[in-house]
Design an enzyme around this catalytic site. Structure first.
Site, PDB file in Angstrom:
ATOM      1  N   ARG A 167       1.345  -0.976  -0.092  1.00  0.00           N
ATOM      2  CA  ARG A 167      -0.087   0.188   0.003  1.00  0.00           C
ATOM      3  C   ARG A 167       0.998   1.219   0.435  1.00  0.00           C
ATOM      4  O   ARG A 167       0.382   2.411   0.422  1.00  0.00           O
ATOM      5  CB  ARG A 167      -0.842  -0.081   1.258  1.00  0.00           C
ATOM      6  CG  ARG A 167      -1.734  -1.121   1.835  1.00  0.00           C
ATOM      7  CD  ARG A 167      -3.274  -1.115   0.079  1.00  0.00           C
ATOM      8  NE  ARG A 167      -3.710  -1.799   0.188  1.00  0.00           N
ATOM      9  CZ  ARG A 167      -4.022  -3.186  -0.231  1.00  0.00           C
ATOM     10  NH1 ARG A 167      -3.085  -4.257  -1.014  1.00  0.00           N
ATOM     11  NH2 ARG A 167      -5.481  -4.080   0.007  1.00  0.00           N
ATOM     12  N   SER A 241     -10.669  -1.492   3.345  1.00  0.00           N
ATOM     13  CA  SER A 241     -10.026  -1.398   4.624  1.00  0.00           C
ATOM     14  C   SER A 241     -10.036   0.080   4.793  1.00  0.00           C
ATOM     15  O   SER A 241      -8.985   0.690   4.375  1.00  0.00           O
ATOM     16  CB  SER A 241      -9.083  -2.261   4.204  1.00  0.00           C
ATOM     17  OG  SER A 241      -8.543  -3.417   3.811  1.00  0.00           O
ATOM     18  N   GLU A 337      -5.451   3.497   6.254  1.00  0.00           N
ATOM     19  CA  GLU A 337      -5.348   3.783   4.982  1.00  0.00           C
ATOM     20  C   GLU A 337      -5.215   4.997   3.915  1.00  0.00           C
ATOM     21  O   GLU A 337      -4.605   5.440   3.253  1.00  0.00           O
ATOM     22  CB  GLU A 337      -5.717   2.408   4.020  1.00  0.00           C
ATOM     23  CG  GLU A 337      -4.880   1.251   3.466  1.00  0.00           C
ATOM     24  CD  GLU A 337      -5.897   0.780   2.990  1.00  0.00           C
ATOM     25  OE1 GLU A 337      -5.523  -0.701   3.331  1.00  0.00           O
ATOM     26  OE2 GLU A 337      -6.267   0.905   1.428  1.00  0.00           O
TER      27      GLU A 337
HETATM   28  N1  EPU Z   1     -10.093 -10.839  10.604  1.00  0.00           N
HETATM   29  C1  EPU Z   1     -11.231 -11.441  11.938  1.00  0.00           C
HETATM   30  N2  EPU Z   1     -12.040 -10.765  12.329  1.00  0.00           N
HETATM   31  C2  EPU Z   1     -12.319  -9.232  11.003  1.00  0.00           C
HETATM   32  C3  EPU Z   1     -11.788  -9.447   9.531  1.00  0.00           C
HETATM   33  C4  EPU Z   1     -10.953 -10.373  10.351  1.00  0.00           C
HETATM   34  O1  EPU Z   1     -10.501 -12.212  12.421  1.00  0.00           O
HETATM   35  O2  EPU Z   1     -13.467  -8.852  11.936  1.00  0.00           O
HETATM   36  C5  EPU Z   1      -8.938 -12.349  10.675  1.00  0.00           C
HETATM   37  C6  EPU Z   1     -10.027 -13.294   9.128  1.00  0.00           C
HETATM   38  O3  EPU Z   1     -10.672 -14.901   9.408  1.00  0.00           O
HETATM   39  C7  EPU Z   1      -8.920 -13.536   8.190  1.00  0.00           C
HETATM   40  C8  EPU Z   1      -7.398 -12.608   8.278  1.00  0.00           C
HETATM   41  O4  EPU Z   1      -7.846 -11.479   9.409  1.00  0.00           O
HETATM   42  O5  EPU Z   1      -8.030 -14.892   8.831  1.00  0.00           O
HETATM   43  C9  EPU Z   1      -7.031 -11.535   7.285  1.00  0.00           C
HETATM   44  O6  EPU Z   1      -8.756 -11.240   6.586  1.00  0.00           O
HETATM   45  P1  EPU Z   1      -9.376 -11.163   5.099  1.00  0.00           P
HETATM   46  O7  EPU Z   1      -8.373 -12.099   4.421  1.00  0.00           O
HETATM   47  O8  EPU Z   1     -10.930 -10.572   4.734  1.00  0.00           O
HETATM   48  O9  EPU Z   1      -8.414  -9.908   4.288  1.00  0.00           O
HETATM   49  P2  EPU Z   1      -7.884  -8.459   5.070  1.00  0.00           P
HETATM   50  O10 EPU Z   1      -6.482  -8.661   6.456  1.00  0.00           O
HETATM   51  O11 EPU Z   1      -8.949  -8.013   6.184  1.00  0.00           O
HETATM   52  C10 EPU Z   1      -6.805  -7.527   3.028  1.00  0.00           C
HETATM   53  C11 EPU Z   1      -6.884  -6.259   2.416  1.00  0.00           C
HETATM   54  C12 EPU Z   1      -8.215  -5.665   1.413  1.00  0.00           C
HETATM   55  C13 EPU Z   1      -7.646  -7.424   0.022  1.00  0.00           C
HETATM   56  C14 EPU Z   1      -8.353  -8.372   1.030  1.00  0.00           C
HETATM   57  C15 EPU Z   1      -8.115  -9.641   0.379  1.00  0.00           C
HETATM   58  C16 EPU Z   1      -5.843  -4.735   3.959  1.00  0.00           C
HETATM   59  C17 EPU Z   1      -5.569  -3.623   4.540  1.00  0.00           C
HETATM   60  N3  EPU Z   1      -6.622  -5.452   3.330  1.00  0.00           N
HETATM   61  O12 EPU Z   1      -7.650  -6.824   3.590  1.00  0.00           O
HETATM   62  O13 EPU Z   1      -7.664  -4.783   0.803  1.00  0.00           O
HETATM   63  O14 EPU Z   1      -9.312  -6.675  -0.101  1.00  0.00           O
HETATM   64  O15 EPU Z   1      -6.266  -8.683   2.163  1.00  0.00           O
HETATM   65  O16 EPU Z   1      -6.471 -10.028  -0.554  1.00  0.00           O
HETATM   66  O17 EPU Z   1      -4.437  -5.022   3.128  1.00  0.00           O
HETATM   67  C18 EPU Z   1      -8.303  -2.823   1.453  1.00  0.00           C
HETATM   68  O18 EPU Z   1      -7.407  -2.280   0.923  1.00  0.00           O
HETATM   69  O19 EPU Z   1      -9.453  -1.187   1.171  1.00  0.00           O
HETATM   70  C19 EPU Z   1      -8.840  -3.874   0.647  1.00  0.00           C
HETATM   71  C20 EPU Z   1     -10.271  -4.397   1.410  1.00  0.00           C
END
Ligand code: EPU
Length: 341
Positions: A167, A241, A337
């Site tokens: 990012r 995010s 972000e």
């Molecule tokens: N999780 C929780 N509780 C929550 C949310 C997430 O326990 O409320 C856990 C999930 O179970 C999982 C882990 O956290 O084990 C990661 O969650 P997820 O796969 O949904 O991905 P993320 O890390 O929350 C990132 C990016 C997203 C992108 C997704 C998929 C960032 C800041 N965010 O989200 O990007 O779509 O991975 O690759 O890097 C964005 O940047 O705006 C965005 C949506």
């Protein structure tokens, strides 16, 4: 002189995906470089603070903007050339990102499908090196053209020069407030290979009983996952995010893991660990909670939402309260972000 279609005291409400009301002192739609040169050459306009606006999907307006909003509105998507391994596609900054992904797929070109349904514009995509489901913009990036507000000249930047990180890019550092992206050229692989390492994507495809997916199958899976997990800005204001996933040392991750065996972390090429900020926030009990009209989305704790009529200050106050709790409990600082105005 070049006619400048300037508008004063312009509402930005419909131009930010949080749906927050704020006024810009001046507003200009930008279809190409000539208008940027006219701004640079106007003593009155060049003196104003500038905000380059794409899809407004990474922006938190906590106050009126006392300057000039340059709204990138240029259009156009073309296949420019191809060689044995690669097809080069160029898109104008004002095109919608998801529109570009779907257009490339319709041309039979794979490579961008994991990045389907990310809100925002093509020109904003390199600024924060957008990424999702195992692919980042940098993996498909060839070069871009930008207008340089200092020299008034056009810059062509290749991938190394853009210094892409998680990012992050040169546009948040040395070229901040200086370069305006005009178009982006992508290098799409002719020998396409599915990227389905991300657990959610694998699971979605196996539920659909797809073992040898096409680019369209992956796009459909990603669209389904995003639609389930993330709020549609047209229905409920948000900026995706709200925090980056923090990166910590191996030592800090190990000590956290000893205390919290459920900790979600991913090893990085440099030996550090990326922690799931959504998990940290969730553990602090914030998922689904609100402060005034600012809320934490009930299906994904990393997303802050405007529950209706929230001000940017309310969203910022909620973000601060979350940061304080995560810091206190885990000793980890969450970095937002979106760009704050
Ligand atoms: N999780 C929780 N509780 C929550 C949310 C997430 O326990 O409320 C856990 C999930 O179970 C999982 C882990 O956290 O084990 C990661 O969650 P997820 O796969 O949904 O991905 P993320 O890390 O929350 C990132 C990016 C997203 C992108 C997704 C998929 C960032 C800041 N965010 O989200 O990007 O779509 O991975 O690759 O890097 C964005 O940047 O705006 C965005 C949506």
């Amino acid at each position: 002189m070049f006619p400048i279609p300037l508008q004063r005291d312009f509402s930005l409400r419909s131009l930010n995906t949080f749906g927050i009301e704020a006024q810009a002192r001046a507003y200009l739609p930008v279809a190409g470089a000539d208008i940027l040169l006219a701004v640079k050459n106007s003593p009155e306009l060049a003196a104003l603070p500038r905000l380059i606006l794409g899809g407004g999907s990474n922006l938190l307006l906590t106050q009126d903007f006392p300057g000039l909003v340059l709204h990138m509105r240029s259009t156009g998507m073309t296949v420019i050339d191809s060689d044995e391994d690669t097809v080069h596609v160029r898109a104008a900054a004002g095109e919608s990102w998801h529109g570009l992904v779907m257009w490339t797929l319709a041309q039979g070109l794979g490579g961008l499908e994991n990045l389907a349904l990310i809100p925002g514009s093509v020109g904003a995509a390199p600024i924060q090196n957008i990424g999702a489901y195992g692919v980042e913009l940098k993996d498909r990036f060839h070069s871009l053209t930008a207008f340089d507000f200092i020299s008034g000249e056009m810059l062509t930047l290749d991938r190394a020069t853009c210094r892409f990180g998680y990012r992050d890019s040169i546009f948040k550092h040395a070229l901040r407030d200086r370069a305006v992206v005009l178009d982006v050229t992508f290098a799409l692989p002719k020998k396409w290979q599915a990227n389905m390492h991300y657990a959610d994507v694998m699971q979605e495809l196996s539920q659909r009983q797809i073992t040898a997916p096409s680019p369209q199958d992956i796009a459909a899976a990603v669209i389904a996952i995003r639609t389930r997990k993330l709020p549609d800005p047209a229905q409920i204001g948000n900026a995706g995010s709200f925090f980056k996933n923090p990166i910590v040392s191996a030592a800090q991750r190990d000590s956290l893991l000893a205390q919290y065996p459920q900790l979600v972390s991913y090893v990085q090429p440099d030996g550090g660990y990326k922690l799931a900020a959504g998990w940290l926030i969730d553990q602090c009990g914030w998922k689904g909670r609100s402060l005034g009209a600012a809320g934490v989305y009930e299906k994904q704790a990393l997303v802050l939402v405007n529950k209706g009529g929230a001000t940017g200050k309310e969203i910022a106050a909620l973000a601060q309260a979350i940061q304080a709790d995560v810091q206190e409990r885990f000793g980890v600082r969450l970095e937002p972000e979106p760009v704050f105005i």
